[in-house]
Structure formats: structure tokens, C-alpha cells
Design a protein around this motif. Structure first.
Motif, PDB file in Angstrom:
ATOM      1  N   UNK A  54      -2.969  -5.777 -13.219  1.00 43.56           N
ATOM      2  CA  UNK A  54      -3.712  -6.063 -11.993  1.00 43.56           C
ATOM      3  C   UNK A  54      -3.147  -7.268 -11.257  1.00 43.56           C
ATOM      4  N   UNK A  55      -2.603  -8.236 -12.010  1.00 43.51           N
ATOM      5  CA  UNK A  55      -2.098  -9.467 -11.407  1.00 43.51           C
ATOM      6  C   UNK A  55      -0.600  -9.622 -11.645  1.00 43.51           C
ATOM      7  N   UNK A  56       0.024 -10.378 -10.739  1.00 44.44           N
ATOM      8  CA  UNK A  56       1.447 -10.720 -10.834  1.00 44.44           C
ATOM      9  C   UNK A  56       2.313  -9.482 -11.048  1.00 44.44           C
ATOM     10  N   UNK A  57       2.074  -8.470 -10.266  1.00 44.64           N
ATOM     11  CA  UNK A  57       2.847  -7.229 -10.360  1.00 44.64           C
ATOM     12  C   UNK A  57       2.827  -6.528  -9.008  1.00 44.64           C
ATOM     13  N   UNK A  58       3.859  -5.753  -8.772  1.00 48.89           N
ATOM     14  CA  UNK A  58       3.929  -4.976  -7.535  1.00 48.89           C
ATOM     15  C   UNK A  58       2.849  -3.899  -7.542  1.00 48.89           C
ATOM     16  N   UNK A  59       2.273  -3.649  -6.372  1.00 47.05           N
ATOM     17  CA  UNK A  59       1.285  -2.595  -6.217  1.00 47.05           C
ATOM     18  C   UNK A  59       1.829  -1.475  -5.342  1.00 47.05           C
ATOM     19  N   UNK A  60       0.983  -0.493  -5.092  1.00 47.62           N
ATOM     20  CA  UNK A  60       1.395   0.651  -4.291  1.00 47.62           C
ATOM     21  C   UNK A  60       1.318   0.312  -2.808  1.00 47.62           C
ATOM     22  N   UNK A  61       2.325  -0.409  -2.356  1.00 42.32           N
ATOM     23  CA  UNK A  61       2.444  -0.783  -0.958  1.00 42.32           C
ATOM     24  C   UNK A  61       3.217   0.292  -0.202  1.00 42.32           C
ATOM     25  N   UNK A  62       3.409   0.043   1.099  1.00 40.09           N
ATOM     26  CA  UNK A  62       4.188   0.984   1.910  1.00 40.09           C
ATOM     27  C   UNK A  62       5.611   1.109   1.379  1.00 40.09           C
ATOM     28  N   UNK A  63       6.178  -0.014   0.892  1.00 40.46           N
ATOM     29  CA  UNK A  63       7.533   0.034   0.333  1.00 40.46           C
ATOM     30  C   UNK A  63       7.607   0.907  -0.905  1.00 40.46           C
ATOM     31  N   UNK A 110       6.396 -10.595  13.635  1.00 42.00           N
ATOM     32  CA  UNK A 110       7.040 -10.038  14.823  1.00 42.00           C
ATOM     33  C   UNK A 110       6.782  -8.529  14.849  1.00 42.00           C
ATOM     34  N   UNK A 111       5.604  -8.151  15.331  1.00 40.31           N
ATOM     35  CA  UNK A 111       5.207  -6.739  15.287  1.00 40.31           C
ATOM     36  C   UNK A 111       5.845  -5.899  16.383  1.00 40.31           C
ATOM     37  N   UNK A 112       6.385  -6.523  17.422  1.00 42.83           N
ATOM     38  CA  UNK A 112       7.053  -5.810  18.522  1.00 42.83           C
ATOM     39  C   UNK A 112       6.146  -4.775  19.182  1.00 42.83           C
ATOM     40  N   UNK A 113       4.849  -5.003  19.089  1.00 37.83           N
ATOM     41  CA  UNK A 113       3.911  -4.118  19.770  1.00 37.83           C
ATOM     42  C   UNK A 113       3.449  -2.926  18.976  1.00 37.83           C
ATOM     43  N   UNK A 114       3.897  -2.797  17.708  1.00 35.84           N
ATOM     44  CA  UNK A 114       3.480  -1.661  16.881  1.00 35.84           C
ATOM     45  C   UNK A 114       3.040  -2.156  15.507  1.00 35.84           C
ATOM     46  N   UNK A 115       1.965  -1.593  15.008  1.00 34.13           N
ATOM     47  CA  UNK A 115       1.504  -1.880  13.646  1.00 34.13           C
ATOM     48  C   UNK A 115       0.853  -0.620  13.088  1.00 34.13           C
ATOM     49  N   UNK A 116       1.090  -0.377  11.819  1.00 29.32           N
ATOM     50  CA  UNK A 116       0.601   0.832  11.156  1.00 29.32           C
ATOM     51  C   UNK A 116      -0.298   0.424  10.002  1.00 29.32           C
ATOM     52  N   UNK A 117      -1.484   1.002   9.943  1.00 22.16           N
ATOM     53  CA  UNK A 117      -2.415   0.659   8.878  1.00 22.16           C
ATOM     54  C   UNK A 117      -2.306   1.655   7.734  1.00 22.16           C
ATOM     55  N   UNK A 118      -2.045   1.116   6.528  1.00 20.73           N
ATOM     56  CA  UNK A 118      -1.940   1.931   5.317  1.00 20.73           C
ATOM     57  C   UNK A 118      -3.273   1.834   4.575  1.00 20.73           C
ATOM     58  N   UNK A 119      -3.872   2.949   4.194  1.00 17.39           N
ATOM     59  CA  UNK A 119      -5.184   2.882   3.523  1.00 17.39           C
ATOM     60  C   UNK A 119      -5.063   2.280   2.135  1.00 17.39           C
ATOM     61  N   UNK A 120      -6.148   1.753   1.596  1.00 18.71           N
ATOM     62  CA  UNK A 120      -6.123   1.221   0.232  1.00 18.71           C
ATOM     63  C   UNK A 120      -5.740   2.309  -0.764  1.00 18.71           C
ATOM     64  N   UNK A 121      -4.909   1.943  -1.748  1.00 19.06           N
ATOM     65  CA  UNK A 121      -4.509   2.905  -2.778  1.00 19.06           C
ATOM     66  C   UNK A 121      -5.614   2.994  -3.834  1.00 19.06           C
TER      67      UNK A 121
END
Length: 320
Positions: A202-211, A139-150
Motif C-alpha cells: 500500500x505504501x512506498x510502491x508504484x500504483x495503477x497510474x496512467x503510466x 504545464x497542461x497546455x489547455x488539456x487535462x484528462x481525468x483517470x478514475x480511481x483504480x
């Protein structure tokens, strides 16, 4: 032809103006329509066509990056009006703001466009079907923001940075932490208490996401995050380089207040809140340390636990 003037609904005057039953369309046409939108959002404008072409190219690049691996993560899309505005307010690195064609403007849309424009972020207008596809039906509501690869660092780069500063390395490694907010909190604590970086599997772990970026409150731009293909081998490499690997565990043999090694080269390993340290990582640690909790709580989440140990390390190092 005779009699035509008597046909029903025949227009018999050339007088212009609103007619009965027009619904006041002419009156509404005279009302203001708000500020002029950016050129990229105006239908038929050359810049709109350029923006649409860029949007398609960026979407294609994102699809290619989603399957890629190595030093960089895949790019990410933040969807929804509130998440987009919050990400822009937090000054998370972004590469493009996608705005749905003919979107109904509200305060959040206007603020998102304003913040993106002030930061020089490209505005990409896209049809709704394209945004639906890009966001996977969210449900993007008309807006989406692209975060570059970390761009992740290598674990060796963290000790090299400490050597350049003529300081004993202070590194945090996360074992099985899957909540990006915990990762962001750890990054923030590392920045606050003079650490040299964070290592994640590298696997099964949180990465540098927007959150994670948002929770770090901007400190992710200062603290390197390294990604290890195998966390156990990365810890063994640190041991060979002279670092002491300290694992946090509720049943640890050493109390944090008695941990003398914190003023030297050290890696603090924090496990997940539920399972703690994995077996192999726990066996690799030189010491297993417990945080005294007189209040009786069973455990602390990864972000809080790391912050407590980093504070103790900073306190001891300040007395050297």
C-alpha cells in the motif's frame, strides 16, 4: 452648430464598408473559422454551463478522493497535449476530458476531442485558472484528462480466482518497485503467461497510474492488482494457504533452471532494481532464486525479471 462640419475626423457619410485604417477586419471576418466546436465548448450554450458545473463537481470529488484510502486509489489527472492524446490512444479508462476555454486549436487538441467524443467521454470546458488549480500548476497546455480511481483487489481474491479456474495459483508480488512502468510491464507479463494477479504494498510502491495502464497495453483490464497493507503478512498468509514464496535475488541459492516448484502454487517476489528484496520480505521467502545471466549483467529491472520467471513457469506448467 455652425462650423461643426469642419471638425477633424468627423464622419460626413453614411456609406458602410471598410474604412481606411480598419486593418482588414471585415475581410478576415469573412474567412472560415473551421468546424463547429461541440456544444459543450460554445460560449453561452446551455450545454457549456452544464459542463462547467460538472467540471466543478468533478474537481471537488477529486480533491476529496485525494485524501481517501482503502480499496480504491485517488483519481489522477494527466496534463499536457501529448500525454492526453497518448493516453486516449492507449484506451486508458477515463472519466472526463477538460478543455481550456478559448484554447488555440492544433492537431493534438482536435485529435483529443475526437477520440474522447468517439469513446463517449464527457468534454468539460474550464477556465485556465481552474485547470491551473486542478493540475497543481503543471504545464497542461489547455488539456487535462481525468483517470478514475483504480479498484484494487484483496490478495485473497487472487487465489480464489485461481481456484475457480482449477489451476495452481501463479502470483507476482512486488517489493519496493516504485516505477509505474515496471508495474505495467509486470501486469502485461502476468497476462501473457497465464498468471493470476499482482500484489503490491500500500505504501512506498508504484500504483495503477496512467503510466502503468499505458505500459500494460490494456492487459490491466484483465489482470487484477491487489494492494496489501503489509506485504510480509500477505506473503505469510499465502504460505499458510499452501503457496511457495519464491524471492528473486542476485545471490539466490537456487538457479531458476532448477526451480521445480514453479509448476505448483507459487508467489514470485520481485524487489527493486537498486535495493532488491527488503530484509523482512527476503527472510519470509521459502526460496531465494537467481536468474542465470551469462552475459555478465549485474541485474534486470523488475519488469524483465518477472517476465523471465513467468515464462519459465508457463513452460513447466505446459508440460504437466
Amino acid at each position: 452648430m455652425a462650423g461643426n462640419s469642419q471638425r477633424r475626423n468627423r464622419r460626413t457619410t453614411s456609406k458602410k464598408g471598410a474604412q481606411v485604417g480598419s486593418g482588414g477586419q471585415r475581410r478576415r471576418a469573412l474567412e472560415g473559422k473551421g468546424p463547429t466546436p461541440p456544444a459543450e465548448m460554445r460560449k453561452g450554450h446551455p450545454k457549456q454551463r452544464v459542463a462547467q458545473a460538472k467540471a466543478k463537481r468533478a474537481a471537488s470529488a477529486q480533491r476529496r478522493a485525494a485524501g481517501g484510502r482503502g480499496g480504491k486509489s485517488a483519481s489522477e489527472l494527466v496534463a499536457g497535449r501529448n500525454p492526453v492524446v497518448e493516453a486516449l490512444r492507449a484506451e486508458i479508462p477515463v472519466t472526463a476530458l477538460y478543455v481550456q476555454q478559448y484554447i488555440d486549436n492544433d492537431d493534438r487538441v482536435r485529435e483529443a476531442v475526437k477520440l474522447a467524443t468517439e469513446r463517449g467521454v464527457p468534454l468539460m470546458e474550464a477556465p485556465r485558472v481552474e485547470l491551473d488549480r486542478m493540475t497543481g500548476g503543471l504545464n497542461h497546455q489547455g488539456l487535462a484528462l481525468q483517470i478514475p480511481p483504480y479498484d484494487y483487489a484483496h490478495p485473497d481474491e487472487l487465489t480464489e480466482a485461481a481456484a475457480e479456474q482449477a489451476d495452481a495459483p501463479l502470483i507476482v508480488a512486488l517489493d519496493g518497485v516504485t516505477d509505474p512502468r515496471n508495474l505495467g510491464a509486470v501486469v502485461r507479463s502476468v497476462a501473457a503467461f497465464g498468471g493470476h494477479g499482482v500484489v503490491i504494498p500500500e505504501r512506498r510502491a508504484a500504483g495503477m497510474t496512467a503510466g502503468a495502464w499505458k505500459t500494460s497495453a490494456g492487459t490491466a483490464a484483465q489482470v487484477p492488482v491487489a494492494r496489501a497493507t503489509n506485504l510480509t503478512r500477505a506473503l505469510e498468509a499465502y504460505q499458510k494457504a499452501g503457496l511457495t514464496v519464491v524471492g528473486l535475488a542476485a545471490d539466490g541459492e537456487v538457479d531458476l533452471t532448477d526451480l521445480e516448484v514453479l509448476d505448483g502454487p507459487v508467489v514470485v517476489v520481485v524487489g527493486s532494481e537498486g535495493k532488491g528484496l527488503s530484509r523482512l520480505v527476503g527472510e519470509t521467502c521459502d526460496l531465494r532464486v537467481r536468474i542465470p545471466m551469462p552475459g555478465g549483467a549485474e541485474s534486470l529491472n523488475a519488469g524483465v525479471a518477472a517476465g523471465v520467471v513467468l515464462y519459465e513457469a508457463a513452460r513447466r506448467r505446459a508440460r504437466r
